[in-house]
Design a protein around this motif. Structure first.
Motif, mmCIF file in Angstrom:
data_model
loop_
_atom_site.group_PDB
_atom_site.id
_atom_site.type_symbol
_atom_site.label_atom_id
_atom_site.label_comp_id
_atom_site.label_asym_id
_atom_site.label_seq_id
_atom_site.Cartn_x
_atom_site.Cartn_y
_atom_site.Cartn_z
ATOM 1 N N SER A 23 0.662 -1.123 -0.121
ATOM 2 C CA SER A 23 0.185 0.167 0.229
ATOM 3 C C SER A 23 0.721 1.180 -0.025
ATOM 4 O O SER A 23 0.400 2.313 -0.369
ATOM 5 N N GLY A 24 2.150 1.279 0.289
ATOM 6 C CA GLY A 24 3.014 2.337 0.615
ATOM 7 C C GLY A 24 3.615 2.481 -0.818
ATOM 8 O O GLY A 24 4.440 3.404 -1.060
ATOM 9 N N GLY A 25 3.377 1.730 -1.692
ATOM 10 C CA GLY A 25 4.130 1.819 -3.067
ATOM 11 C C GLY A 25 5.277 0.904 -3.295
ATOM 12 O O GLY A 25 5.731 0.823 -4.619
ATOM 13 N N GLU A 26 5.696 -0.074 -2.451
ATOM 14 C CA GLU A 26 6.789 -0.873 -2.563
ATOM 15 C C GLU A 26 6.509 -2.091 -3.218
ATOM 16 O O GLU A 26 5.386 -2.499 -2.976
ATOM 17 N N GLU A 27 7.320 -2.372 -4.190
ATOM 18 C CA GLU A 27 7.139 -3.754 -4.766
ATOM 19 C C GLU A 27 7.810 -5.048 -3.832
ATOM 20 O O GLU A 27 8.498 -4.626 -2.984
ATOM 21 N N HIS A 28 7.129 -5.981 -4.288
ATOM 22 C CA HIS A 28 7.660 -7.268 -3.608
ATOM 23 C C HIS A 28 7.620 -8.488 -4.324
ATOM 24 O O HIS A 28 6.715 -8.526 -5.287
ATOM 25 N N ILE A 29 8.744 -9.285 -4.276
ATOM 26 C CA ILE A 29 8.508 -10.576 -5.018
ATOM 27 C C ILE A 29 9.316 -11.696 -4.205
ATOM 28 O O ILE A 29 9.967 -11.592 -3.303
ATOM 29 N N ARG A 30 8.527 -12.991 -4.541
ATOM 30 C CA ARG A 30 9.001 -14.181 -3.807
ATOM 31 C C ARG A 30 9.081 -15.187 -4.736
ATOM 32 O O ARG A 30 7.895 -15.661 -5.431
ATOM 33 N N PHE A 31 10.167 -15.971 -5.174
ATOM 34 C CA PHE A 31 10.215 -17.067 -6.243
ATOM 35 C C PHE A 31 10.055 -18.396 -5.562
ATOM 36 O O PHE A 31 10.446 -18.392 -4.229
ATOM 37 N N GLN A 32 9.437 -19.409 -6.125
ATOM 38 C CA GLN A 32 9.317 -20.485 -5.493
ATOM 39 C C GLN A 32 10.906 -21.544 -5.751
ATOM 40 O O GLN A 32 11.639 -20.784 -6.683
ATOM 41 N N THR A 33 11.171 -22.291 -4.629
ATOM 42 C CA THR A 33 12.349 -22.664 -4.717
ATOM 43 C C THR A 33 12.568 -23.579 -6.032
ATOM 44 O O THR A 33 11.754 -24.286 -6.608
ATOM 45 N N PHE A 34 13.899 -23.949 -6.415
ATOM 46 C CA PHE A 34 14.308 -24.848 -7.564
ATOM 47 C C PHE A 34 15.496 -25.133 -7.257
ATOM 48 O O PHE A 34 16.406 -24.599 -6.187
#
Length: 284
Positions: A23-34
């Motif tokens: 909500s503050g405008g920050e991006e977030h990303i999380r990858f699945q493990t490989f």
């Protein structure tokens, strides 16, 4: 953004991830493990058409480097290099946008960066480990267009002096069988409006193809098409490597019959088709 993993045998599979914006405008990303131990390289394909995507790319690279302990090559494919048109400082106080974006990309230390048909020689010179896919190779991916050019059925139109080098190179690709006609435009320096367009050759009863690298609002092509049709061109088509088309395709109705472009800016299904212009999208 699409992220691919190549195993030690060269097989490619997609790496899934979740992403969202706080909500503050920050991006977030999380990858699945490989299995990083069986990964020879990682390839990221993205359309960097806004600042949020640039930040998300930076987060993705950081996450992937952490997951692979910085032991795996990471390559980037960005068909449209953002800020490519800001490749010079015209007025004191402006930023050199192409240099700024190149620095951001270089700081991520990619093993290879692939771009398509750079706007000028400036961008490739600024990016480390870059491969610039030539416009002629993009045209080759469109079989229908190549067939017409090979048979010499189209006359190439260079819309201005800046595009002439690329247009001549495309003609040479087809062994010089394709005639080339140069056009010139004059702008009002105060307003930026095109006040005159000149065709330096005969286009009567010819099917013509305007060639350029970027199509944005389309004013250059609209004014050029008006003159081409007035001077007897049978049909007018347009090829641009990067189709932004910020005013939509309907502005070309009645002037340009067919447009060829790539999916460097948006996917095929995201183009506005509310016009009478026939659109052909060359996909990566």
């Amino acid at each position: 953004m699409k992220v691919y993993r190549f195993d030690t045998q060269g097989n490619r599979t997609i790496i899934n991830f979740d992403s969202f914006t706080f909500s503050g405008g920050e991006e977030h990303i999380r990858f699945q493990t490989f299995d990083a131990s069986q990964t020879s390289k990682i390839e990221i394909v993205e359309r960097l058409i806004n600042s949020s995507k640039t930040i998300r790319l930076m987060l993705a690279v950081d996450a992937l480097k952490r997951m692979t302990h910085q032991a795996t090559a990471i390559e980037l494919v960005i068909p449209y290099f953002p800020y490519a048109r800001q490749d010079r400082v015209c007025v004191e106080g402006e930023a050199l946008g192409a240099s700024v974006m190149a620095q951001i990309i270089n700081n991520m230390n990619f093993n290879k960066v692939t771009i398509w048909d750079a706007h000028s020689d400036v961008s490739p010179a600024l990016i480390n480990n870059v491969k610039n896919i030539d416009q002629t190779l993009l045209v080759e991916r469109c079989k229908a267009l190549c067939k017409k050019l090979t048979k010499g059925q189209l006359t190439l139109i260079s819309p201005d002096a800046g595009a002439s080098k690329k247009t001549l190179k495309l003609a040479q690709k087809f062994n010089g069988k394709v005639p080339v006609v140069q056009a010139n435009k004059q702008r009002d320096l105060k307003t930026g409006d095109i006040v005159d367009t000149e065709i330096l050759g005969d286009v009567s009863n010819q099917d013509v193809l305007i060639v350029d690298d970027i199509g944005d609002g389309g004013r250059t092509f609209i004014e050029l098409a008006k003159v081409l049709k007035k001077q007897g061109a049978r049909s007018v088509a347009l090829f641009v490597s990067h189709g932004i088309f910020s005013k939509g395709l309907e502005v070309f109705d009645g002037l340009i019959d067919e447009i060829y472009t790539t999916d460097s800016i948006r996917a095929r299904e995201d183009f506005n088709t509310n016009s009478n212009v026939q659109l052909s999208v060359i996909e990566a």
